[in-house]
Design an enzyme around this catalytic site. Structure first.
Site, PDB file in Angstrom:
ATOM      1  N   GLU A 208       0.799  -1.235   0.000  1.00 16.15           N
ATOM      2  CA  GLU A 208       0.000   0.000   0.000  1.00 16.15           C
ATOM      3  C   GLU A 208       0.830   1.284   0.000  1.00 16.15           C
ATOM      4  O   GLU A 208       0.724   2.107   0.901  1.00 16.15           O
ATOM      5  CB  GLU A 208      -0.956  -0.010   1.200  1.00 16.15           C
ATOM      6  CG  GLU A 208      -1.947  -1.158   1.096  1.00 16.15           C
ATOM      7  CD  GLU A 208      -2.932  -1.217   2.255  1.00 16.15           C
ATOM      8  OE1 GLU A 208      -4.119  -1.410   1.976  1.00 16.15           O
ATOM      9  OE2 GLU A 208      -2.522  -1.089   3.419  1.00 16.15           O
TER      10      GLU A 208
HETATM   11  C1  ACM Z   1      -2.099  -5.356   3.983  1.00 10.19           C
HETATM   12  O1  ACM Z   1      -3.195  -5.822   4.334  1.00 10.19           O
HETATM   13  N1  ACM Z   1      -1.978  -4.066   3.744  1.00 10.19           N
HETATM   14  C2  ACM Z   1      -0.926  -6.194   3.808  1.00 10.19           C
END
Ligand code: ACM
Length: 518
Positions: free
Chosen positions: A300
């Site tokens: 992310e």
């Molecule tokens: C995640 O759930 N951002 C690895």
């Protein structure tokens, strides 16, 4: 639980532990025997002395490292017959796994103290070994800080299901929980917030607490894998270390609930500062963590170029290796250079990724897995729509999220870690499985963002509810052979297991999918 590879019920009268029972163990078996003796003494009140050799005719629980070859590092045999229980393995680790099976063969009262018994084990012969060498549980202590005592309580429960890795997600936008001498501001400022908590900290582990957790896990043959997430999920670091920001100014500590809110400055001019930060903090995590792995995150990440992202993965991988560690990263790190011996953690959605494999519509997650595997990486399987413990069971679950869908117990159990990704990932490339517990929404009414009246329960309330009974489901996927698993059987074994959690004071979710025994 997890279901052993082979169980043969022998019938006949049960083997009873009594006030005369001796625990027989040599020097090499002593550590595991002592741990078992402590548990059995607490439950039964019997003296359970340790002895180097059996007294003829006395009932015994014998632990021995004289075992047939071929059981592997964690395999064991357990035989209960003629007033004797015998646990055999080729390593202390295997013996420990055997003790966890023995506890489950005893009545649920073994989880409490001072009950009268009887303390019986059915006559049985078990041969057992794991399908995968990596069976993990992850805990996010960044969004919500979990005190060391509660972390240990969770590790102790995980050991019951033969989990052998505790992945400690130690850094987040909302907090930096790793002790740091190199950057004291990480603990003064970076640890001052949690999701929904602007003040009240600092919330971090001291070095002594961290080492205590590592030792506690090691006693249960659980390896601690520290995660320092980057280049995203880094707001706490960027609030503490000005040079990680493009303008050289520390940002405000973050206590909100969003994701993709931060990324280290990866401009050419700032890279040396980022590298210095990674080198020093990885060295600190590595020094405190004796296990072979360091998790570098990589998920992310907002607004960086592919080249910048790859540069970060490269420098993080080199820092891990320089500190003697193998790299684990979320599967996005497939887009960066991975050192030999790395593993990537797949957290995609099987219901989207699996049907598209081999078609023109292959998903981004599968593309990244292909890149990782082509570099020689192994895969830890943690699909969000199956293994994420922070997903709600049903729409009514008070805590957690549902972006990956609802994950009732059957959905957590009824899939296979190899089948979901083949042939992109071959069976031999699957290192194992992991169940991650994120703590973004560890408060009731979690379908909404909390307001000023929100009440955050003790983290143990949230952990108990979300982890049990889904952790044993994932643990069984990691341990048991595929042919030994089926949902009706698991469902029945879970039902019988409920009283053990009740006896231990675990506030597990009494899912209506299961006909719980009282
Ligand atoms: C995640 O759930 N951002 C690895």
């Amino acid at each position: 639980m997890p279901q052993p590879e082979r169980v043969a019920a022998l019938g006949g009268p049960a083997v009873a532990l009594t006030a005369a029972t001796t625990i027989v163990a040599g020097r090499a078996e002593r550590q595991v025997a002592t741990h078992l003796a402590r548990t059995l003494r607490r439950a039964t009140g019997f003296p359970m002395p340790l002895a180097a050799a059996a007294t003829p005719a006395a009932p015994t629980v014998e632990l021995t490292l004289a075992a047939p070859a071929g059981l592997g590092r964690e395999g064991y045999t357990l035989t209960a017959r003629n007033q004797r229980v015998r646990l055999a393995a080729t390593t202390a680790e295997g013996l420990f796994r055997a003790t966890q099976t023995l506890l489950q063969l005893l009545p649920p009262d073994v989880e409490t103290t001072g009950r009268p018994g009887p303390w019986t084990v059915p006559q049985v012969e078990i041969t057992d070994r794991p399908r995968f060498g990596y069976r993990g549980l992850m805990l996010d202590v960044g969004r919500r800080f979990v005190p060391a005592a509660s972390v240990k309580r969770l590790i102790d429960q995980a050991a019951r299901y033969k989990i052998n890795v505790f992945h400690w997600h130690l850094t987040e936008d909302q907090g930096w929980r790793l002790p740091s001498r190199a950057f004291p501001a990480l603990n003064r400022i970076g640890a001052s917030t949690q999701a929904g908590w602007r003040e009240g900290g600092p919330w971090f582990y001291t070095e002594a607490e961290y080492r205590d957790v590592v030792a506690y896990a090691a006693e249960r043959f659980i390896t601690v894998v520290p995660e320092i997430d980057g280049p995203g999920h880094s707001a706490a670091a960027m609030a503490s270390v000005p040079g990680l920001n493009c303008d050289g100014v520390a940002r405000e500590p973050y206590h909100g609930f969003d994701v993709r809110v931060s990324v280290f400055c990866l401009d050419e001019a700032r890279l040396p500062a980022v590298r210095d930060f990674v080198d020093k903090t990885f060295a600190e995590a590595a020094a405190l963590s004796p296990g072979p792995w360091l998790h570098i995150g990589g998920d992310e990440v907002p607004s960086v170029t592919r080249e910048q992202y790859a540069a970060y993965v490269g420098l993080a991988g080199r820092a891990a290796v320089a500190n003697g560690k193998r790299v684990i990263g979320w599967h996005q790190v497939g887009d960066g250079p991975l050192p030999p011996g790395s593993a990537v953690q797949y957290w995609g959605l099987t219901h989207e990724d699996r049907p598209a494999i081999g078609t023109a519509e292959e998903t981004e997650s599968v593309r990244l897995l292909r890149r990782a595997v082509r570099q020689g990486a192994q895969v830890i399987v943690s699909p969000a729509d199956r293994a994420y413990l922070d997903m709600k069971y049903t729409a009514d679950t008070p805590y957690g999220l549902r972006w990956a869908g609802l994950v009732p117990v059957e959905r957590a159990y009824d899939w296979d870690p190899v089948r979901v990704l083949e042939p992109v990932v071959a069976e031999g490339q699957v290192l194992g499985v992991e169940a991650p517990l994120w703590t973004d929404r560890a408060y009731p009414g979690s379908h909404r963002l909390p307001d000023s009246t929100a009440v955050y329960p003790d983290p143990e309330v949230y952990l108990d509810h979300m982890v049990f009974p889904r952790l044993p489901a994932i643990a069984e996927l990691g341990w048991s052979p595929e042919r030994a698993r089926d949902w009706p059987g698991f469902r029945a074994r879970l039902a019988a297991h409920g009283p053990r959690w009740a006896a231990r004071g675990i506030g597990f979710h009494r899912s209506p999918e299961i006909d719980w025994a009282d």
